[in-house]
Design a protein around this motif. Structure first.
Motif, PDB file in Angstrom:
ATOM      1  N   ALA A 127     -86.336  16.978  49.012  1.00 53.91           N
ATOM      2  CA  ALA A 127     -87.144  15.837  48.583  1.00 53.91           C
ATOM      3  C   ALA A 127     -88.623  16.073  48.888  1.00 53.91           C
ATOM      4  O   ALA A 127     -88.983  16.796  49.828  1.00 53.91           O
ATOM      5  CB  ALA A 127     -86.674  14.572  49.300  1.00 53.91           C
ATOM      6  N   ALA A 128     -89.493  15.453  48.099  1.00 56.97           N
ATOM      7  CA  ALA A 128     -90.942  15.432  48.327  1.00 56.97           C
ATOM      8  C   ALA A 128     -91.501  16.850  48.414  1.00 56.97           C
ATOM      9  O   ALA A 128     -91.113  17.731  47.644  1.00 56.97           O
ATOM     10  CB  ALA A 128     -91.264  14.623  49.580  1.00 56.97           C
ATOM     11  N   VAL A 129     -92.413  17.072  49.342  1.00 55.73           N
ATOM     12  CA  VAL A 129     -93.060  18.365  49.528  1.00 55.73           C
ATOM     13  C   VAL A 129     -93.170  18.628  51.020  1.00 55.73           C
ATOM     14  O   VAL A 129     -93.318  17.685  51.819  1.00 55.73           O
ATOM     15  CB  VAL A 129     -94.458  18.371  48.859  1.00 55.73           C
ATOM     16  CG1 VAL A 129     -95.396  17.352  49.506  1.00 55.73           C
ATOM     17  CG2 VAL A 129     -95.090  19.766  48.889  1.00 55.73           C
ATOM     18  N   TRP A 130     -93.064  19.872  51.426  1.00 53.50           N
ATOM     19  CA  TRP A 130     -93.160  20.249  52.835  1.00 53.50           C
ATOM     20  C   TRP A 130     -94.080  21.452  52.970  1.00 53.50           C
ATOM     21  O   TRP A 130     -94.170  22.249  52.041  1.00 53.50           O
ATOM     22  CB  TRP A 130     -91.769  20.579  53.395  1.00 53.50           C
ATOM     23  CG  TRP A 130     -90.822  19.432  53.300  1.00 53.50           C
ATOM     24  CD1 TRP A 130     -89.963  19.178  52.269  1.00 53.50           C
ATOM     25  CD2 TRP A 130     -90.660  18.376  54.243  1.00 53.50           C
ATOM     26  NE1 TRP A 130     -89.267  18.016  52.509  1.00 53.50           N
ATOM     27  CE2 TRP A 130     -89.665  17.502  53.715  1.00 53.50           C
ATOM     28  CE3 TRP A 130     -91.245  18.059  55.474  1.00 53.50           C
ATOM     29  CZ2 TRP A 130     -89.255  16.353  54.376  1.00 53.50           C
ATOM     30  CZ3 TRP A 130     -90.821  16.923  56.141  1.00 53.50           C
ATOM     31  CH2 TRP A 130     -89.850  16.083  55.599  1.00 53.50           C
TER      32      TRP A 130
ATOM     33  N   ARG B 145     -83.433  21.945  41.380  1.00 48.87           N
ATOM     34  CA  ARG B 145     -82.928  21.545  40.063  1.00 48.87           C
ATOM     35  C   ARG B 145     -83.910  21.889  38.943  1.00 48.87           C
ATOM     36  O   ARG B 145     -84.000  21.187  37.932  1.00 48.87           O
ATOM     37  CB  ARG B 145     -82.581  20.060  40.036  1.00 48.87           C
ATOM     38  CG  ARG B 145     -81.483  19.693  41.039  1.00 48.87           C
ATOM     39  CD  ARG B 145     -81.213  18.201  41.027  1.00 48.87           C
ATOM     40  NE  ARG B 145     -80.246  17.846  42.052  1.00 48.87           N
ATOM     41  CZ  ARG B 145     -79.053  17.322  41.802  1.00 48.87           C
ATOM     42  NH1 ARG B 145     -78.670  17.080  40.569  1.00 48.87           N
ATOM     43  NH2 ARG B 145     -78.245  17.026  42.789  1.00 48.87           N
ATOM     44  N   THR B 146     -84.682  22.944  39.156  1.00 50.28           N
ATOM     45  CA  THR B 146     -85.576  23.454  38.114  1.00 50.28           C
ATOM     46  C   THR B 146     -85.304  24.946  37.983  1.00 50.28           C
ATOM     47  O   THR B 146     -84.751  25.576  38.887  1.00 50.28           O
ATOM     48  CB  THR B 146     -87.054  23.240  38.468  1.00 50.28           C
ATOM     49  OG1 THR B 146     -87.374  23.979  39.660  1.00 50.28           O
ATOM     50  CG2 THR B 146     -87.358  21.773  38.685  1.00 50.28           C
TER      51      THR B 146
ATOM     52  N   ALA C 140     -84.122  14.179  46.141  1.00 48.04           N
ATOM     53  CA  ALA C 140     -83.320  15.385  45.939  1.00 48.04           C
ATOM     54  C   ALA C 140     -82.713  15.455  44.547  1.00 48.04           C
ATOM     55  O   ALA C 140     -82.342  16.535  44.083  1.00 48.04           O
ATOM     56  CB  ALA C 140     -82.225  15.464  46.997  1.00 48.04           C
ATOM     57  N   ASP C 141     -82.628  14.318  43.871  1.00 46.53           N
ATOM     58  CA  ASP C 141     -82.115  14.284  42.496  1.00 46.53           C
ATOM     59  C   ASP C 141     -83.225  14.301  41.460  1.00 46.53           C
ATOM     60  O   ASP C 141     -82.969  14.060  40.281  1.00 46.53           O
ATOM     61  CB  ASP C 141     -81.238  13.047  42.304  1.00 46.53           C
ATOM     62  CG  ASP C 141     -79.975  13.106  43.160  1.00 46.53           C
ATOM     63  OD1 ASP C 141     -79.389  14.206  43.240  1.00 46.53           O
ATOM     64  OD2 ASP C 141     -79.614  12.077  43.747  1.00 46.53           O
TER      65      ASP C 141
ATOM     66  N   GLY D 136     -95.203  22.521  43.356  1.00 43.51           N
ATOM     67  CA  GLY D 136     -94.307  22.300  42.226  1.00 43.51           C
ATOM     68  C   GLY D 136     -94.389  20.865  41.721  1.00 43.51           C
ATOM     69  O   GLY D 136     -95.266  20.084  42.117  1.00 43.51           O
ATOM     70  N   ASP D 137     -93.470  20.495  40.868  1.00 43.85           N
ATOM     71  CA  ASP D 137     -93.425  19.140  40.305  1.00 43.85           C
ATOM     72  C   ASP D 137     -92.760  18.220  41.330  1.00 43.85           C
ATOM     73  O   ASP D 137     -91.602  17.848  41.197  1.00 43.85           O
ATOM     74  CB  ASP D 137     -92.641  19.162  38.995  1.00 43.85           C
ATOM     75  CG  ASP D 137     -92.667  17.810  38.293  1.00 43.85           C
ATOM     76  OD1 ASP D 137     -93.420  16.919  38.743  1.00 43.85           O
ATOM     77  OD2 ASP D 137     -91.927  17.651  37.311  1.00 43.85           O
ATOM     78  N   VAL D 138     -93.544  17.830  42.346  1.00 37.60           N
ATOM     79  CA  VAL D 138     -92.981  17.119  43.487  1.00 37.60           C
ATOM     80  C   VAL D 138     -93.172  15.603  43.416  1.00 37.60           C
ATOM     81  O   VAL D 138     -92.674  14.870  44.259  1.00 37.60           O
ATOM     82  CB  VAL D 138     -93.574  17.662  44.805  1.00 37.60           C
ATOM     83  CG1 VAL D 138     -93.164  19.118  45.014  1.00 37.60           C
ATOM     84  CG2 VAL D 138     -95.089  17.513  44.833  1.00 37.60           C
ATOM     85  N   PHE D 139     -93.923  15.140  42.411  1.00 37.33           N
ATOM     86  CA  PHE D 139     -94.051  13.689  42.224  1.00 37.33           C
ATOM     87  C   PHE D 139     -94.148  13.399  40.731  1.00 37.33           C
ATOM     88  O   PHE D 139     -94.325  14.301  39.899  1.00 37.33           O
ATOM     89  CB  PHE D 139     -95.247  13.114  42.990  1.00 37.33           C
ATOM     90  CG  PHE D 139     -96.597  13.564  42.498  1.00 37.33           C
ATOM     91  CD1 PHE D 139     -97.203  12.979  41.377  1.00 37.33           C
ATOM     92  CD2 PHE D 139     -97.305  14.563  43.153  1.00 37.33           C
ATOM     93  CE1 PHE D 139     -98.448  13.371  40.937  1.00 37.33           C
ATOM     94  CE2 PHE D 139     -98.562  14.964  42.716  1.00 37.33           C
ATOM     95  CZ  PHE D 139     -99.133  14.376  41.602  1.00 37.33           C
TER      96      PHE D 139
END
Length: 593
Positions: free
Chosen positions: A202-205, A109-110, A183-184, A158-161
């Motif tokens: 969601a989050a980072v992997w 969503r970016t 995820a949103d 990325g902007d994960v938090f």
């Protein structure tokens, strides 16, 4: 979702009995081509070729102009499959190594079409395609004699938090975190290990990056040259990763750095890659960059890739960049503003040529006994995707009338002087983007809503264009002449009357002149020259090597942008030692040997 953890990867099975593509013996023999994958090719063979009538067509009304400008901030549609379909175009141009912008999965969503905002380091972003399409692309590229270099990011995710405070800036303190983004994009997840049920967006992997301490969490950088702010801070919304601690000689890599290093070893083996361009090395601890370089080189060597190339983006002064390069053990430096700036404005006739050639003459100050050290330690270019050096006045080389006329001369100068030359995608077609932000440098060559030359719906892969044809001839010449790739380099004094010699210089703030240099290799001299006058041919006596050239001999024209000159000979005369009288076409390029 594929692998969740780095530890899930079976490296023995991955490498097995496979034969991997070997490294080139000398990277200075290669010609790089850097492309933004989202903006290069979408694989649609029905798109028409751009015509003169298409230029500026998207700017004919205020509404359509705004629509085109807005499209430049969004995903355009370039893919791995699209790039694969244009490998023939690149091969015929003379490209031997393609450098691809980051392709791993971006924060959802970016509009992070550029690829520098990774959310999952173990997956290819679906906008670009699938992992097997990367592998197929590399295999076909290798079959065409093209190596593949992938742009990779270690410094940040990325902007994960999200932070608890609304507007934080770096002040040396660790800031409270609200949680990983779901995820949103809402920070509803714990800032720690995340249940896989939260989903791949969601989050980072991989999951190893969800452990406490992975991120510095000190807020965005405000002062980009302040230590330790530029090492610890976020890149705006891109979150800085804590890579470890300690001096370079005794660095203690963090679990996050170990995990990311293993991730990129996986991509080397999975796709049979040939090199990495490592993003933002300046913003990493030297010890972290050294750890990564050592581990990647050793892993690649275990696969038979003895010269896997690591190109470090190191912004700042030339001396800082080269010291850093040596300290961290990477192979070449990129992002040197003085090289790019000097090359652009020298070819356009607004720099003293001694300044550019001087960049490659000071090797003794770097502890090197020959300036040929630079031949495979510097990636040279005159255009790129962000042009940090230009602030808010971004512009490709061909954005003005002078640049449009001198485009071939710029590429020739880049290809025939010291360093590993790198073309920015579209330079061979004279793409002319300009504007206040990066987007204008990142036109979609394949057309779409953000097409080149302020158009839409028309592609620019014109192999019959004058610039493409001339560049193809120039790069073929470079392949034939080892001196243009490996030789020592000397700026040559010139003369208008054959009596008074001196280096070309600015008069009234500009230089419209023959600019000549020699490349010496294995007892042979090749003399090259461009003409910075865009409208008129120029003639000058050019000094040549007094020992290598026989008295009474002749030099033969091996190349000219005016093919009618090729094969002609110039008598060597006893002027300023020895010299020949060279005529260079307007905005042209010649080579004699």
């Amino acid at each position: 979702m594929g692998f969740r953890r780095v530890s899930d990867i079976d490296f023995d099975r991955l490498t097995g009995d496979r034969a991997f593509h070997p490294s080139p013996p000398a990277w200075e023999d290669e010609v790089l081509y850097f492309l933004m994958l989202d903006r290069f090719a979408d694989g649609d063979d029905t798109t028409p070729l751009l015509t003169e009538a298409d230029r500026d067509s998207a700017w004919r009304t205020a509404e359509s102009k705004q629509q085109w400008q807005r499209a430049g901030t969004e995903w355009a549609g370039g893919t791995l499959a699209g790039l694969r379909g244009r490998l023939g175009y690149l091969s015929r141009l003379g490209v031997t190594a393609v450098w691809i912008s980051p392709i791993l999965k971006q924060a959802p969503r970016t509009n992070s079409y550029h690829g520098y905002a990774t959310q999952n380091f173990l997956e290819v972003d679906p906008h670009f395609g699938r992992a097997d399409e990367l592998r197929d692309l590399v295999a076909e590229a290798h079959g065409r004699g093209i190596r593949v270099i992938l742009d990779v990011v270690l410094n940040h995710a990325g902007d994960v938090f999200a932070y608890e405070e609304g507007d934080v800036r770096w002040d040396g303190r660790t800031h409270a975190v609200a949680g990983f983004r779901d995820a949103d994009r809402a920070p509803t997840l714990p800032f720690g290990p995340v249940d896989p049920a939260a989903g791949p967006d969601a989050a980072v992997w991989p999951a190893e990056l969800q452990n406490p301490g992975t991120f510095t969490a000190k807020g965005p950088i405000s002062n980009w040259d302040w230590h330790p702010e530029y090492l610890e801070g976020d890149f705006e919304g891109l979150k800085d990763i804590a890579l470890g601690s300690g001096p370079a000689d005794g660095y203690r890599p963090s679990p996050a750095l170990r995990a990311l290093t293993r991730v990129y070893q996986y991509w080397i083996a999975f796709a049979d890659l040939d090199g990495f361009r490592v993003d933002t090395v300046k913003h990493m601890d030297p010890g972290a960059a050294r750890y990564f370089a050592s581990a990647v080189h050793e892993f690649a060597q275990s696969l038979g890739k003895e010269n896997f190339y690591l190109i470090a983006e190191i912004t700042g002064s030339r001396e800082f960049a080269y010291r850093t390069l040596e300290q961290v053990g990477m192979d070449a430096a990129l992002g040197l503003a003085d090289v790019q700036d000097q090359m652009e404005w020298l070819v356009k006739g607004f720099r003293d040529p001694r300044e550019y050639f001087g960049l490659f003459r000071d090797s003794l100050q770097l502890g090197k006994d020959s300036h040929t050290w630079f031949r495979n330690r510097v990636v040279t270019a005159f255009d790129d995707h962000d042009q940090v050096r230009k602030g808010t006045s971004k512009a490709r080389f061909a954005a003005d009338d002078l640049g449009r006329k001198l485009g071939v001369a710029a590429i020739a100068f880049n290809a025939a002087t010291l360093g590993i030359p790198c073309l920015y995608y579209g330079s061979e077609q004279g793409l002319d983007g300009s504007g206040p932000s990066d987007r204008y440098l990142r036109e979609a060559m394949f057309g779409g809503e953000f097409g080149a030359f302020r158009s839409r719906g028309a592609h620019c892969f014109d192999e019959n264009s004058r610039t493409y044809a001339q560049v193809s001839r120039i790069l073929a010449l470079r392949r034939r002449l080892p001196a243009l790739r490996r030789g020592r380099q000397y700026l040559r004094p010139i003369s208008g009357d054959g009596v008074n010699f001196g280096y070309p210089q600015l008069f009234g703030g500009e230089m419209r002149s023959v600019l000549a240099w020699s490349r010496l290799f294995a007892g042979a001299e090749v003399v090259a020259a461009i003409n910075t006058d865009p409208d008129h041919p120029r003639t000058a006596w050019v000094t040549i090597d007094v020992d290598l050239q026989p008295a009474g001999g002749k030099l033969t024209c091996l190349f000219s942008t005016d093919p009618g000159q090729e094969g002609s000979q110039l008598p060597i005369e006893p002027r300023n030692g020895k010299a020949v009288e060279v005529t260079v076409p307007a905005a042209g390029f010649v080579v004699y040997g």
